[in-house]
Structure formats: structure tokens, C-alpha cells
Design a protein around this motif. Structure first.
Motif, mmCIF file in Angstrom:
data_model
loop_
_atom_site.group_PDB
_atom_site.id
_atom_site.type_symbol
_atom_site.label_atom_id
_atom_site.label_comp_id
_atom_site.label_asym_id
_atom_site.label_seq_id
_atom_site.Cartn_x
_atom_site.Cartn_y
_atom_site.Cartn_z
ATOM 1 N N HIS A 124 0.636 -1.282 0.224
ATOM 2 C CA HIS A 124 0.374 0.060 0.073
ATOM 3 C C HIS A 124 0.978 1.145 -0.093
ATOM 4 O O HIS A 124 2.141 1.157 0.832
ATOM 5 C CB HIS A 124 -1.132 0.370 1.172
ATOM 6 N N THR A 169 -2.615 -3.277 14.154
ATOM 7 C CA THR A 169 -3.618 -3.630 13.494
ATOM 8 C C THR A 169 -3.562 -2.137 12.475
ATOM 9 O O THR A 169 -3.281 -1.929 11.158
ATOM 10 C CB THR A 169 -4.631 -2.891 14.065
ATOM 11 N N ARG A 170 -2.587 -1.537 12.352
ATOM 12 C CA ARG A 170 -2.014 0.114 12.480
ATOM 13 C C ARG A 170 -0.940 -0.729 11.384
ATOM 14 O O ARG A 170 -0.448 -0.102 9.756
ATOM 15 C CB ARG A 170 -1.111 1.622 13.213
ATOM 16 N N GLU A 173 -2.422 -1.834 8.184
ATOM 17 C CA GLU A 173 -2.972 -0.713 6.543
ATOM 18 C C GLU A 173 -2.153 0.050 6.433
ATOM 19 O O GLU A 173 -2.306 -0.010 5.658
ATOM 20 C CB GLU A 173 -3.677 0.087 8.129
ATOM 21 N N LYS A 174 -1.094 0.051 6.963
ATOM 22 C CA LYS A 174 0.370 0.735 6.368
ATOM 23 C C LYS A 174 0.944 -0.304 5.267
ATOM 24 O O LYS A 174 1.020 0.373 4.093
ATOM 25 C CB LYS A 174 1.848 0.731 7.313
ATOM 26 N N GLY A 177 -2.952 -0.961 3.260
ATOM 27 C CA GLY A 177 -4.448 -0.446 3.170
ATOM 28 C C GLY A 177 -5.754 -0.830 3.891
ATOM 29 O O GLY A 177 -5.067 -2.036 4.744
ATOM 30 N N GLN A 178 -6.165 0.286 3.686
ATOM 31 C CA GLN A 178 -7.259 0.406 4.556
ATOM 32 C C GLN A 178 -8.649 -1.112 4.222
ATOM 33 O O GLN A 178 -9.636 -1.662 5.181
ATOM 34 C CB GLN A 178 -8.161 1.574 4.796
ATOM 35 N N TRP A 179 -8.598 -1.504 2.991
ATOM 36 C CA TRP A 179 -9.177 -2.427 2.291
ATOM 37 C C TRP A 179 -9.197 -3.736 3.356
ATOM 38 O O TRP A 179 -8.363 -5.431 2.077
ATOM 39 C CB TRP A 179 -9.971 -2.183 1.325
ATOM 40 N N ARG A 243 -16.945 -3.465 2.127
ATOM 41 C CA ARG A 243 -15.759 -2.549 2.357
ATOM 42 C C ARG A 243 -16.419 -1.452 3.628
ATOM 43 O O ARG A 243 -15.679 -1.860 4.274
ATOM 44 C CB ARG A 243 -14.883 -2.339 1.434
ATOM 45 N N GLY A 248 -10.732 -3.947 7.818
ATOM 46 C CA GLY A 248 -10.305 -3.914 8.876
ATOM 47 C C GLY A 248 -10.490 -4.729 9.863
ATOM 48 O O GLY A 248 -9.689 -4.793 11.106
#
Length: 272
Positions: A124, A169-170, A173-174, A177-179, A243, A248
Motif C-alpha cells: 500500500h 492493526t496500524r 493498514e500501512k 491499506g484500509q481495505w 468494505r 479492517g
């Protein structure tokens, strides 16, 4: 990896499955009664102790699921004679065709794979200021806590996982991504409990190729299960609603929200 890069503009759904040396740490708390923090602590202790990812299955498909393309990456580094593992898990993987001698001789170097992954477009990347944002990829797994944990550890060159769940969790996402979607979590919100094969059977989804506990085959089956869920939810699949509701939420690492299924009543009729 060059082929993956060429497909990403049209194949924006990335479904993964992993095989690893089992689990050596357990909890006296039943799985369905563990808090997200307890569940993550168990994932972290196993992944950091066992270290080695054996296989990664990766399926690329479009939102409509047509023409999926599947890869299975086999990694070197694990030695049954030297490294910690769950013997029953290794025996099961051997029974399903994993050749540990071949892995040692011909397996992919994890560091090389991490380099190529970061160059491929799979990771991402936030758009630079002033540039049009490309649509992020949608990442899918089934009961994906170990899948994303092992892949994150590989991409971080073996560094230990974050101590706190919110930091993990972060990190997810890093990297992705968020999806990020978990097909098991979504199925569970609608009362479907069990492993990949059971949920697939309830949805009428059959394995297209390969055998169970082979990462490539399981990633393809997961992709087809996720598509069946999205079709129940959205009709013409574009992943927007699923989504919006479920991004997440990785199975076991978030509190189960049974109210979400009341918002997506058509899904109730998909699970037999």
C-alpha cells in the motif's frame, strides 16, 4: 512478480493464504471466548517464536471474480531438525504434498521476496500530494490473523511483531491499506461457523484446483468464498458495501458484531 504488477490495474482483489509450522503456544480460554487482545497475544507469541513462513498462496481477481490468477510461493529457511514447530502440523503438510527437502534446496529467499513485493505494487502506498489517488487494492483472507501476521513479519525482514494489537492493526493498514477483509469474520456475523471447507460448502462453492492445506489452492477457494459473500450482499459485485461494513475486521482480532448481519439481510439466505 512482473506478471503480478502487470495484472494489478485490472485484478484489484488480492486473496492470500499461508502455511506455516503450526502453533506451539495455546490458551486455556476457548477460542470463541478470547478477547481480541488475548487472541493477538497468542498470534504474536506463535509467529515470533516459529518465525518461518513456508508457503504463500496469492490469488488476483477482479471485483467480478472472473479469470483469477493464482501463485504459490514456497520459501526456504525452515529446518525441521533445528527450528521449533508443531509436529502434527508438519506431518499434515507432508501428507498434503509439501516437500521440505525441496524447500531447503530450491525455496525462495524470504528477503528476496520482500524486496520484490515492495517493488511490485502490492504494498500500500499513499498518493503523493497533488497526484491523483489510485484505487487501493482489496486484501482478503479467511481467518486471516496468522496470514497477515506471517506476511507482515516476512516483509519486515523477520522483525518481531508489535506488542500491542492496535499497533499491529496500524501495521496491517500501512502494508496493505484500509481495505482488508476477512471472509470468516463476515460469515460468522451471519451465523456460519467453521473452517474454510465448511463455509464453502454452505455457500455452494467448490474447490476449483489443488488440495486443501496447499496455500495456492486455499487462496483460490477463499477468493471464491469471498465473491459468493459479496454477490449475496451487493448483487453486481463491486465490494463497496462489504468494505464499508467490514474493512479492517480480522477474525478474532475484533469483537464480533452480530448487528452487522441485520444490515445485510440477503446474506442470511446464502448460508444453508
Amino acid at each position: 512478480m512482473a506478471a503480478i504488477t502487470s495484472l494489478l490495474p485490472t485484478h484489484t482483489v488480492v486473496t492470500i493464504d499461508t502455511e506455516f509450522p503450526g502453533a506451539v503456544h495455546d490458551s486455556t480460554t476457548p477460542r470463541d471466548q478470547r478477547s481480541p487482545k488475548e487472541a493477538y497475544a497468542l498470534v504474536r507469541s506463535n509467529v515470533d517464536h516459529l518465525k518461518h513462513l513456508l508457503q504463500l498462496g496469492l490469488t488476483l481477481s477482479g471485483p467480478g471474480g472472473s479469470h483469477p490468477v493464482v501463485w504459490q510461493f514456497n520459501f526456504r529457511g525452515f529446518d525441521e531438525g533445528r527450528h521449533p514447530h508443531a509436529p502434527e502440523s508438519i506431518a499434515m503438510l507432508k501428507a498434503h504434498g509439501m516437500d521440505f527437502g525441496r524447500l531447503r534446496e530450491d525455496g525462495i529467499d524470504p528477503g528476496d521476496f520482500a524486496d520484490e513485493f515492495m517493488r511490485s505494487g502490492l504494498n500500500h502506498r499513499r498518493p503523493r500530494r497533488g497526484k491523483a489517488a489510485q484505487e487501493p487494492l482489496t486484501w482478503v483472507a479467511f481467518s486471516g490473523s496468522y496470514d497477515f501476521a506471517y506476511l507482515a513479519k516476512l516483509l519486515r525482514r523477520g522483525r518481531g511483531l508489535p506488542q500491542k494489537l492496535e499497533h499491529f492493526t496500524r501495521l496491517v493498514e500501512k502494508l496493505f491499506g484500509q481495505w482488508v477483509l476477512d471472509a470468516r469474520y463476515i460469515a460468522t456475523t451471519c451465523g456460519s461457523h467453521g473452517g474454510l471447507e465448511k463455509v464453502a460448502a454452505e455457500l455452494g462453492v467448490q474447490r476449483r484446483a489443488g488440495v486443501a492445506h496447499s496455500a495456492g489452492s486455499d487462496s483460490l477457494l477463499t477468493a471464491d468464498v469471498m465473491l459468493a459473500i459479496v454477490l449475496c450482499l451487493e448483487g453486481p459485485p463491486n465490494y463497496q458495501d462489504v468494505r464499508r461494513i467490514h474493512a479492517g475486521k480480522i477474525d478474532g482480532l475484533v469483537k464480533l458484531d452480530l448487528q452487522t448481519c441485520k444490515d445485510v439481510t440477503p446474506m442470511l439466505y446464502c448460508f444453508k
